[in-house]
Design an enzyme around this catalytic site. Structure first.
Site, PDB file in Angstrom:
ATOM      1  N   SER A   1       0.799  -1.228   0.000  1.00 27.26           N
ATOM      2  CA  SER A   1       0.000   0.000   0.000  1.00 27.26           C
ATOM      3  C   SER A   1       0.833   1.280   0.000  1.00 27.26           C
ATOM      4  O   SER A   1       0.316   2.352  -0.278  1.00 27.26           O
ATOM      5  CB  SER A   1      -0.949   0.017   1.205  1.00 27.26           C
TER       6      SER A   1
ATOM      7  N   LYS B   1       0.988   4.536   6.938  1.00 25.62           N
ATOM      8  CA  LYS B   1       0.481   5.359   5.836  1.00 25.62           C
ATOM      9  C   LYS B   1       1.136   6.732   5.926  1.00 25.62           C
ATOM     10  O   LYS B   1       1.851   7.051   6.863  1.00 25.62           O
ATOM     11  CB  LYS B   1      -1.046   5.528   5.922  1.00 25.62           C
TER      12      LYS B   1
END
Length: 392
Positions: free
Chosen positions: A51, A169
């Protein structure tokens, strides 16, 4: 080594410790020192999913700085050293006890979480599956089977905040910011957000009719398998900005354009209320990111955005009756936030389960700042060029 240093020796006492006792004392000291370092200074972390590609790759091994934002005092202090939530070589055996729970506290750090930092945090949706998964699997299970069925069939447990899965993230929105996404481009406070140079984005590729050479793509560290294949030499790939610039010079390619999903309002996208917020993962917002001490007016159109903050993250009783909202049994039409919140997104936007799907990350879920890659391997080899790179 004398761990009982506070005890005064009697005069003439010269009894020597056994070798076993010396090793035992050394081991205890090492465990205590390593635990303090892991809790208050830095912790090792491994990238499990793509991701964040290509900023971070699967099987990058990182050091996560706890002191950057201030180390969080353990909220679940009774735990087996060097474990997170389950015992090694087991799937469901807890490595901690909830007999003692401490409230959220954080020691002073060097800075606050800054916009565009790469951050490690505990998964904020709260319910985690005790199975190895890719980035999207828990969300898809809940969507397809319903939360209660997932709990029963897939061994879902509700863990304390500091024992939930660790996610990594990029912080795209800080407390008080207003964030929006238009055609898969992020805007913060009305300005286009910078694009990380190693981030990936999905592109539509048109060629003269011939496919791209998979060997050359592999040499450029591009997955040679297209995400989609259309008619007349149309393909879909994930590229970094640098790869796009290079590929545009290839004679076989006639055009490269960003891929944008053309779809109606998506119930899978936060706040899961398409009647009031017809948003998609590529067209989203504008959305205000809550800041500690700020107040919002509550109504039927925005309660879906703030419901989880009020009930779960900040521990209030929320009801709607007789046409009014009640918080802790008191009628109100406003709410004042007790914590700061953040908006987290993966650099590989089209392959990331992030705030677009589950919303805000509370400050008490923040673990630390991703700092340094100390080891990396892929395709059976060490990626020497990535070792000791600072994460940006």
């Amino acid at each position: 080594m004398n761990l009982a240093f506070w005890k005064k020796k009697k005069e003439g006492q010269t009894k020597k410790k056994s070798v076993v006792r010396e090793w035992f004392d050394a081991a205890i000291f090492a465990v205590i020192a390593a635990t303090l370092i892991r809790t208050f200074i830095f912790e090792a972390y491994t990238i499990p999913t793509p991701s964040m590609e290509k900023t971070l790759l699967v099987n990058d091994f990182l050091f996560v700085s706890k002191i950057s934002y201030g180390p969080r005092i353990p909220m679940t202090p009774l735990a087996v050293p060097f474990t997170h939530h389950t015992l090694p070589f087991t799937q469901y055996t807890k490595a901690y006890s909830e007999a003692v729970q401490w409230k959220y506290r954080r020691l002073p750090g060097f800075s606050e979480v800054k916009r565009y930092d790469v951050v490690v945090f505990n998964f904020p949706e709260g319910d985690t599956v005790a199975l190895e998964q890719n980035d999207m699997s828990y969300y898809k299970l809940v969507r397809d089977y319903g939360r209660e069925n997932v709990w029963q069939q897939f061994h879902v447990t509700s863990r304390p905040v500091d024992k939930r899965e660790n996610y990594i993230k990029r912080c795209m929105g800080a407390p008080g910011d207003t964030l929006s996404i238009r055609d898969n481009v992020v805007y913060v406070n009305g300005a286009e957000a910078p694009v990380p140079p190693a981030s990936e984005r999905r592109y539509n590729v048109k060629t003269t009719g011939d496919p791209l050479n998979p060997s050359r793509l592999d040499e450029l560290d591009i997955d040679p398998n297209p995400m989609g294949v259309g008619d007349s030499g149309s393909y879909r790939y994930d590229f970094t900005p640098g790869a796009v610039a290079l590929l545009k010079t290839w004679p076989v390619i006639t055009s490269i354009t960003p891929y944008v999903k053309q779809q109606q309002a998506d119930v899978d996208v936060f706040p899961h209320d398409p009647a009031h917020y017809p948003w998609t993962e590529h067209n989203f917002g504008p959305l205000y990111i809550p800041k500690k001490g700020a107040s919002v007016k509550l109504d039927s159109s925005n309660i879906a955005i703030y419901d989880r903050i009020i009930r779960i993250y900040e521990g209030n009783k929320l009801e709607f009756k007789n046409g009014r909202f009640y918080i802790n049994d008191k009628p109100t039409d406003t709410y004042t936030f007790k914590m700061n919140y953040y908006w987290m997104m993966g650099d590989n936007r089209d392959n990331s389960l992030d705030s677009r799907f589950w919303g805000f990350v509370p400050e008490d879920h923040i673990v630390g700042k991703a700092w340094l890659i100390w080891m990396s391997y892929g395709k059976g080899n060490i990626r020497w060029s990535r070792l000791f790179n600072i994460i940006r």
